[in-house]
Design a protein around this motif. Structure first.
Motif, PDB file in Angstrom:
ATOM      1  N   CYS A   1       0.834  -1.207   0.000  1.00 50.28           N
ATOM      2  CA  CYS A   1       0.000   0.000   0.000  1.00 50.28           C
ATOM      3  C   CYS A   1       0.868   1.255   0.000  1.00 50.28           C
ATOM      4  O   CYS A   1       0.591   2.214  -0.727  1.00 50.28           O
ATOM      5  N   SER A   2       1.907   1.259   0.819  1.00 44.78           N
ATOM      6  CA  SER A   2       2.784   2.434   0.907  1.00 44.78           C
ATOM      7  C   SER A   2       3.491   2.716  -0.412  1.00 44.78           C
ATOM      8  O   SER A   2       3.772   3.875  -0.734  1.00 44.78           O
ATOM      9  N   SER A   3       3.775   1.675  -1.173  1.00 41.69           N
ATOM     10  CA  SER A   3       4.527   1.847  -2.421  1.00 41.69           C
ATOM     11  C   SER A   3       3.740   2.612  -3.482  1.00 41.69           C
ATOM     12  O   SER A   3       4.314   3.114  -4.448  1.00 41.69           O
ATOM     13  N   THR A   4       2.412   2.712  -3.317  1.00 47.16           N
ATOM     14  CA  THR A   4       1.601   3.424  -4.305  1.00 47.16           C
ATOM     15  C   THR A   4       1.695   4.937  -4.147  1.00 47.16           C
ATOM     16  O   THR A   4       1.321   5.682  -5.048  1.00 47.16           O
ATOM     17  N   ALA A   5       2.208   5.404  -3.001  1.00 48.52           N
ATOM     18  CA  ALA A   5       2.193   6.837  -2.713  1.00 48.52           C
ATOM     19  C   ALA A   5       3.011   7.635  -3.730  1.00 48.52           C
ATOM     20  O   ALA A   5       2.564   8.681  -4.206  1.00 48.52           O
ATOM     21  N   VAL A   6       4.200   7.144  -4.067  1.00 50.94           N
ATOM     22  CA  VAL A   6       5.091   7.930  -4.919  1.00 50.94           C
ATOM     23  C   VAL A   6       4.471   8.167  -6.294  1.00 50.94           C
ATOM     24  O   VAL A   6       4.632   9.245  -6.890  1.00 50.94           O
ATOM     25  N   ILE A   7       3.708   7.199  -6.806  1.00 52.53           N
ATOM     26  CA  ILE A   7       3.085   7.354  -8.118  1.00 52.53           C
ATOM     27  C   ILE A   7       1.964   8.384  -8.060  1.00 52.53           C
ATOM     28  O   ILE A   7       1.840   9.247  -8.945  1.00 52.53           O
ATOM     29  N   MET A   8       1.144   8.340  -7.002  1.00 52.04           N
ATOM     30  CA  MET A   8       0.055   9.311  -6.882  1.00 52.04           C
ATOM     31  C   MET A   8       0.572  10.716  -6.600  1.00 52.04           C
ATOM     32  O   MET A   8       0.026  11.709  -7.088  1.00 52.04           O
ATOM     33  N   ILE A   9       1.625  10.821  -5.804  1.00 55.14           N
ATOM     34  CA  ILE A   9       2.219  12.132  -5.537  1.00 55.14           C
ATOM     35  C   ILE A   9       2.770  12.733  -6.826  1.00 55.14           C
ATOM     36  O   ILE A   9       2.592  13.926  -7.112  1.00 55.14           O
ATOM     37  N   LYS A  10       3.440  11.909  -7.621  1.00 54.91           N
ATOM     38  CA  LYS A  10       4.015  12.384  -8.881  1.00 54.91           C
ATOM     39  C   LYS A  10       2.917  12.813  -9.850  1.00 54.91           C
ATOM     40  O   LYS A  10       3.123  13.741 -10.654  1.00 54.91           O
ATOM     41  N   ALA A  11       1.761  12.164  -9.783  1.00 61.44           N
ATOM     42  CA  ALA A  11       0.673  12.484 -10.704  1.00 61.44           C
ATOM     43  C   ALA A  11      -0.058  13.759 -10.324  1.00 61.44           C
ATOM     44  O   ALA A  11      -0.793  14.325 -11.147  1.00 61.44           O
ATOM     45  N   SER A  12       0.135  14.238  -9.095  1.00 65.06           N
ATOM     46  CA  SER A  12      -0.583  15.430  -8.631  1.00 65.06           C
ATOM     47  C   SER A  12       0.235  16.692  -8.885  1.00 65.06           C
ATOM     48  O   SER A  12       1.463  16.686  -8.783  1.00 65.06           O
ATOM     49  N   ASP A  13      -0.462  17.782  -9.216  1.00 61.80           N
ATOM     50  CA  ASP A  13       0.199  19.074  -9.369  1.00 61.80           C
ATOM     51  C   ASP A  13      -0.204  20.039  -8.249  1.00 61.80           C
ATOM     52  O   ASP A  13      -0.033  21.245  -8.362  1.00 61.80           O
ATOM     53  N   GLU A  14      -0.738  19.480  -7.149  1.00 64.95           N
ATOM     54  CA  GLU A  14      -1.180  20.297  -6.030  1.00 64.95           C
ATOM     55  C   GLU A  14       0.004  20.720  -5.161  1.00 64.95           C
ATOM     56  O   GLU A  14       1.062  20.092  -5.175  1.00 64.95           O
ATOM     57  N   ASN A  15      -0.180  21.810  -4.418  1.00 63.03           N
ATOM     58  CA  ASN A  15       0.825  22.273  -3.482  1.00 63.03           C
ATOM     59  C   ASN A  15       1.217  21.140  -2.529  1.00 63.03           C
ATOM     60  O   ASN A  15       0.347  20.450  -1.993  1.00 63.03           O
ATOM     61  N   PRO A  16       2.521  20.896  -2.300  1.00 57.30           N
ATOM     62  CA  PRO A  16       2.936  19.748  -1.479  1.00 57.30           C
ATOM     63  C   PRO A  16       2.425  19.802  -0.047  1.00 57.30           C
ATOM     64  O   PRO A  16       2.169  18.751   0.562  1.00 57.30           O
ATOM     65  N   TYR A  17       2.254  20.998   0.520  1.00 59.06           N
ATOM     66  CA  TYR A  17       1.719  21.124   1.872  1.00 59.06           C
ATOM     67  C   TYR A  17       0.255  20.698   1.914  1.00 59.06           C
ATOM     68  O   TYR A  17      -0.172  19.965   2.817  1.00 59.06           O
ATOM     69  N   LEU A  18      -0.530  21.174   0.934  1.00 61.43           N
ATOM     70  CA  LEU A  18      -1.942  20.808   0.891  1.00 61.43           C
ATOM     71  C   LEU A  18      -2.116  19.329   0.573  1.00 61.43           C
ATOM     72  O   LEU A  18      -3.014  18.672   1.105  1.00 61.43           O
ATOM     73  N   LEU A  19      -1.282  18.808  -0.296  1.00 60.39           N
ATOM     74  CA  LEU A  19      -1.371  17.396  -0.646  1.00 60.39           C
ATOM     75  C   LEU A  19      -1.149  16.534   0.596  1.00 60.39           C
ATOM     76  O   LEU A  19      -1.890  15.567   0.830  1.00 60.39           O
ATOM     77  N   ALA A  20      -0.171  16.899   1.411  1.00 60.23           N
ATOM     78  CA  ALA A  20       0.080  16.166   2.653  1.00 60.23           C
ATOM     79  C   ALA A  20      -1.070  16.340   3.636  1.00 60.23           C
ATOM     80  O   ALA A  20      -1.515  15.379   4.282  1.00 60.23           O
ATOM     81  N   ALA A  21      -1.575  17.572   3.759  1.00 55.09           N
ATOM     82  CA  ALA A  21      -2.635  17.863   4.727  1.00 55.09           C
ATOM     83  C   ALA A  21      -3.917  17.096   4.398  1.00 55.09           C
ATOM     84  O   ALA A  21      -4.508  16.453   5.285  1.00 55.09           O
ATOM     85  N   TYR A  22      -4.358  17.161   3.147  1.00 55.84           N
ATOM     86  CA  TYR A  22      -5.618  16.501   2.789  1.00 55.84           C
ATOM     87  C   TYR A  22      -5.486  14.982   2.859  1.00 55.84           C
ATOM     88  O   TYR A  22      -6.431  14.284   3.238  1.00 55.84           O
ATOM     89  N   ARG A  23      -4.333  14.483   2.495  1.00 53.72           N
ATOM     90  CA  ARG A  23      -4.098  13.044   2.599  1.00 53.72           C
ATOM     91  C   ARG A  23      -4.301  12.568   4.037  1.00 53.72           C
ATOM     92  O   ARG A  23      -4.958  11.553   4.283  1.00 53.72           O
ATOM     93  N   LEU A  24      -3.781  13.315   4.979  1.00 55.49           N
ATOM     94  CA  LEU A  24      -3.860  12.926   6.387  1.00 55.49           C
ATOM     95  C   LEU A  24      -5.239  13.178   6.981  1.00 55.49           C
ATOM     96  O   LEU A  24      -5.793  12.330   7.698  1.00 55.49           O
ATOM     97  N   LEU A  25      -5.816  14.345   6.686  1.00 48.36           N
ATOM     98  CA  LEU A  25      -7.101  14.695   7.292  1.00 48.36           C
ATOM     99  C   LEU A  25      -8.232  13.821   6.766  1.00 48.36           C
ATOM    100  O   LEU A  25      -9.149  13.459   7.509  1.00 48.36           O
ATOM    101  N   ILE A  26      -8.178  13.472   5.483  1.00 44.79           N
ATOM    102  CA  ILE A  26      -9.189  12.556   4.943  1.00 44.79           C
ATOM    103  C   ILE A  26      -9.045  11.182   5.584  1.00 44.79           C
ATOM    104  O   ILE A  26     -10.041  10.508   5.880  1.00 44.79           O
TER     105      ILE A  26
END
Length: 291
Positions: free
Chosen positions: A17-42
C-alpha cells in the motif's frame, strides 16, 4: 504459526500500500503542503469510527497523557510527508524512492536512542544484503547535477524524519491499541501540514477532479492502509525488521511503474530485487523470533 503468517501478510500488504504513494504524488500538481494535509485529514475521517469504537471498548485510562504519545510522531510524519512531496516533485520517481528507502541505514541509531534496541547479527546480515541491492541500483541512477541536488536533499531529509517516526512507533507500539494511537497521530500531522500550508497558499480554492481523486487515493491506500499496517507491524516485529521489509516498496513501485507507465526496469534492478528479497526473508524470520 498461523498467527505469525497473518502478521507477515499484514506487513507485506502495508508495504505494498505504501509503495503506491510515490506514483500518486508524482501524478498530482497540487501544493505539497496541501497534498500532505488533505491526505492525512481525509484518512482521519475513515479512521474515526474505528477510533471511537476502540475508545469505547478500552478499559484502561485514556486521556491527555495517552494522546501525547501520538503528538511527536504526528509532527515527524507531517514533516516527512511535506519534504517527501517536495522531493518527489523535483526528482525522478525511481531516484526519490531509492533515497527515501535508505531508512535501514539510520534506523539502528534511532532505535538505540529512543528504545535502546540493538540489531542482532542476522538483522545486520539482512540489512547488508538489502542495502547492497540499493547500492547496485543506485549506480547510474543518481544524477548529481545542481538542478537535481535540492530534490535529492529533500528526499534524504524526508528519509530521516520517516526513520524517526517509525522508531517512535516501535517505542509506543505496546502502550496503546492501534487506532487510539493512529487517529490522534494522523490528526496532528494533518493539522500541522494544513497550518504550514496557510503560510504559502490559500486552501480555499477550486480543486481539479484529478487532484481530489488523488487526495482520496493517498488517504485510503498508502496512509490508512500503508502507514496503519506498518505501525501495527511495529507491535509484532523489531524496528529494523519493519525498516528492511519496507524496502520492498522499491520492487512494488517498479512493478506499478511498469503496469501504469510502461517503465521497463534496468538490468541491475533484477539483482537488486534478489538481494532485497533475500535480506527481507532473513530478517523477517529472525526478527519475528527475536522481537
Amino acid at each position: 504459526m498461523q498467527r505469525r503468517w497473518v502478521q507477515i501478510v499484514f506487513l507485506i500488504i502495508g508495504v505494498l500500500c505504501s509503495s503506491t504513494a510515490v506514483i500518486m504524488i508524482k501524478a498530482s500538481d497540487e501544493n505539497p503542503y496541501l497534498l500532505a494535509a488533505y491526505r492525512l485529514l481525509i484518512a482521519t475521517v475513515f479512521i474515526l469510527p474505528l477510533y471511537l469504537r476502540e475508545k469505547q471498548n478500552y478499559r484502561q485510562p485514556y486521556g491527555a497523557k495517552q494522546v501525547r504519545l501520538s503528538l511527536l510522531p504526528g509532527l515527524l510524519l507531517g514533516v516527512h510527508f511535506i519534504t517527501w512531496n517536495m522531493g518527489v516533485a523535483l526528482t525522478p520517481v525511481a531516484n526519490a524512492s531509492l533515497i527515501v528507502n535508505t531508512t535501514p541505514a539510520v534506523m539502528p541509531f534511532f532505535l538505540w536512542v529512543l528504545f535502546r534496541e540493538r540489531i542482532n547479527r542476522m538483522e545486520i546480515l539482512g540489512t547488508f544484503l538489502a542495502l547492497s541491492g540499493l547500492v547496485i541500483l543506485g549506480f547510474g541512477r543518481i544524477d548529481l547535477s545542481i538542478s537535481d541536488l535540492r530534490g535529492y536533499l529533500l528526499c534524504f531529509v524526508s528519509m530521516l524524519f520517516l526513520a524517526a517516526y517509525l522508531a517512535l512507533g516501535r517505542k509506543n507500539s505496546g502502550r496503546l491499541p492501534l487506532w487510539l494511537y493512529m487517529w490522534p497521530l494522523y490528526l496532528t500531522a494533518g493539522l500541522f501540514c494544513l497550518g504550514s500550508a496557510l503560510i504559502f497558499v490559500n486552501p480555499i480554492k477550486t480543486y481539479s477532479l484529478t487532484n481530489v481523486l488523488l487526495f482520496l487515493g493517498l488517504a485510503i491506500i498508502p496512509t490508512f492502509g500503508g502507514h496503519s499496517l506498518l505501525n501495527y507491524s511495529l507491535k509484532n516485529f523489531r524496528g529494523q525488521v519493519v525498516s528492511v521489509v519496507n524496502l520492498g516498496q522499491i520492487i512494488f513501485s517498479a512493478g506499478l511503474g511498469f503496469l501504469i507507465f510502461g517503465e521497463i526496469p534496468t538490468p541491475q534492478f533484477y539483482l537488486t530485487a534478489i538481494l532485497i528479497l533475500s535480506g527481507v526473508m532473513i530478517i523477517l524470520y529472525h526478527g519475528y523470533r527475536q522481537r
